[in-house]
Design a protein around this motif. Structure first.
Motif, PDB file in Angstrom:
ATOM      1  N   ILE A  87      -4.909   2.902  -3.745  1.00 46.31           N
ATOM      2  CA  ILE A  87      -5.163   1.873  -4.756  1.00 46.31           C
ATOM      3  C   ILE A  87      -4.971   2.402  -6.176  1.00 46.31           C
ATOM      4  N   GLY A 145      -4.566  -2.809  -0.876  1.00 47.10           N
ATOM      5  CA  GLY A 145      -5.921  -3.220  -0.535  1.00 47.10           C
ATOM      6  C   GLY A 145      -6.945  -2.556  -1.441  1.00 47.10           C
ATOM      7  N   THR A 146      -7.965  -3.292  -1.817  1.00 42.79           N
ATOM      8  CA  THR A 146      -8.971  -2.763  -2.747  1.00 42.79           C
ATOM      9  C   THR A 146      -9.812  -1.654  -2.131  1.00 42.79           C
ATOM     10  N   GLU A 147      -9.858  -1.580  -0.803  1.00 41.65           N
ATOM     11  CA  GLU A 147     -10.616  -0.510  -0.138  1.00 41.65           C
ATOM     12  C   GLU A 147      -9.709   0.639   0.325  1.00 41.65           C
ATOM     13  N   ASP A 148      -8.461   0.609  -0.090  1.00 42.59           N
ATOM     14  CA  ASP A 148      -7.521   1.670   0.258  1.00 42.59           C
ATOM     15  C   ASP A 148      -7.705   2.805  -0.740  1.00 42.59           C
ATOM     16  N   THR A 149      -8.682   3.659  -0.479  1.00 43.32           N
ATOM     17  CA  THR A 149      -9.109   4.639  -1.475  1.00 43.32           C
ATOM     18  C   THR A 149      -8.006   5.612  -1.880  1.00 43.32           C
ATOM     19  N   GLY A 177      -8.321  -2.161   3.675  1.00 48.49           N
ATOM     20  CA  GLY A 177      -8.080  -0.734   3.560  1.00 48.49           C
ATOM     21  C   GLY A 177      -6.681  -0.377   4.006  1.00 48.49           C
ATOM     22  N   HIS A 178      -6.478   0.909   4.275  1.00 48.16           N
ATOM     23  CA  HIS A 178      -5.160   1.379   4.723  1.00 48.16           C
ATOM     24  C   HIS A 178      -5.105   1.221   6.239  1.00 48.16           C
ATOM     25  N   LEU A 237      -8.627  -7.827  -0.458  1.00 51.58           N
ATOM     26  CA  LEU A 237      -9.547  -7.042   0.354  1.00 51.58           C
ATOM     27  C   LEU A 237      -8.821  -6.371   1.512  1.00 51.58           C
ATOM     28  N   GLU A 277      -3.675  -7.476  -5.498  1.00 53.43           N
ATOM     29  CA  GLU A 277      -4.672  -6.737  -4.737  1.00 53.43           C
ATOM     30  C   GLU A 277      -5.484  -7.732  -3.926  1.00 53.43           C
ATOM     31  N   CYS A 301       0.840  -1.220   0.000  1.00 49.03           N
ATOM     32  CA  CYS A 301       0.000   0.000   0.000  1.00 49.03           C
ATOM     33  C   CYS A 301       0.866   1.258   0.000  1.00 49.03           C
ATOM     34  N   TYR A 356      -4.493  -4.877   7.278  1.00 47.76           N
ATOM     35  CA  TYR A 356      -4.126  -5.183   5.891  1.00 47.76           C
ATOM     36  C   TYR A 356      -2.621  -5.376   5.751  1.00 47.76           C
TER      37      TYR A 356
END
Length: 270
Positions: free
Chosen positions: A222, A215-219, A247-248, A245, A243, A163, A252
């Motif tokens: 990503i 991570g796919t939810e690491d807005t 977030g930051h 699942l 990638e 990340c 993760y």
């Protein structure tokens, strides 16, 4: 009686040599003219044996103690399992592991890529060859590991980023929020050499292994990781990009870094 004393002495020395250790050390940086807190984790060291080494860079606001308590809590166990020496330098709260053009005592690229490696090579039983030395990190440390690893491509054989903050130009408010301006100055006048994209040309013939994940939810991260993966693919630079699942969050990167360390171990054993 004398023979028994000698045997006990030899046994004691062997136990001292072979015991696994977590060493807290302050290592002097000539370029910054200050000491940097560093944690070195060893496996059970055996006589006449050398070990691969991995430099692990924490994220923004992190520190080496947090790495072993929260970020990779089983790192001591991994040192013994993989027979690797781990080096955890303190990258300060927000150094971004760069040689700052504006802060004289924030020259962490040179410290980690050169001064720290030289110190570890001199004082610990590490294998000196590039193929047995790696560098990895997450978030700010992901940027740092990529930047330092590629810059010192004759020193590190494998580079890992989890990340990672790989594109300052798309950081938006993060450039201020994460204090990049304090070590690099205004974004609009930033030297292009500080952009990760500027390392792609060096990576083409560096003879290194690269691992990137996010991570796919690491807005925030990503998009920049996907873009960097795309650019590396277009440049035909071999790398592993994944990638999954998440977030930051520590949950993760704790998982992803553990997975990367497995791959680092496989690389060292090739």
């Amino acid at each position: 009686m004398q023979k028994l004393i000698s045997m006990v002495f030899v046994l004691t020395v062997f136990v001292q040599v072979s015991a696994q250790k977590i060493i807290h050390q302050e290592i002097f940086s000539p370029k910054m003219n200050k000491k940097i807190k560093t944690i070195i984790i060893t496996p059970n060291l055996q006589p006449n044996t050398t070990y691969p080494s991995v430099y692990i860079l924490h994220g923004f606001s992190g520190n080496p103690d947090r790495i072993i308590k929260e970020d990779i809590p089983d790192l001591v166990k991994k040192a013994q399992e993989y027979k690797v020496i781990y080096i955890l330098p303190d990258g300060n709260y927000s150094s971004w592991y760069v040689d700052s053009p504006i802060v004289k005592d924030s020259q962490y690229q040179t410290f980690i890529g050169k001064e720290l490696v030289e110190f570890i090579d001199k004082n610990y039983p590490v294998k000196p060859e590039k193929k047995f030395r790696g560098i990895m990190g997450w978030s700010m440390g992901g940027y740092g590991a990529t930047n330092i690893g590629v810059t010192y491509n004759k020193t590190f054989g494998i580079v890992g980023s989890s990340c990672g903050a790989l594109d300052f130009s798309s950081f938006g408010e993060g450039y201020q929020k994460y204090m990049l301006y304090k070590v690099l100055g205004p974004l609009e006048s930033l030297n292009p050499n500080y952009f990760t994209d500027s390392k792609i040309k060096q990576m083409e013939g560096a003879g290194q292994q690269y691992i990137f994940d996010c991570g796919t939810e690491d807005t925030q991260m990503i998009g920049m990781n996907r873009n960097f993966h795309k650019k590396l693919t277009e440049a035909k630079i071999q790398h592993l990009y994944t990638e999954s699942l998440g977030g930051h969050t520590p949950e993760y990167w704790s998982r992803s870094l553990s997975e990367q360390l497995v791959l680092f171990d496989r690389f060292f054993r090739q």
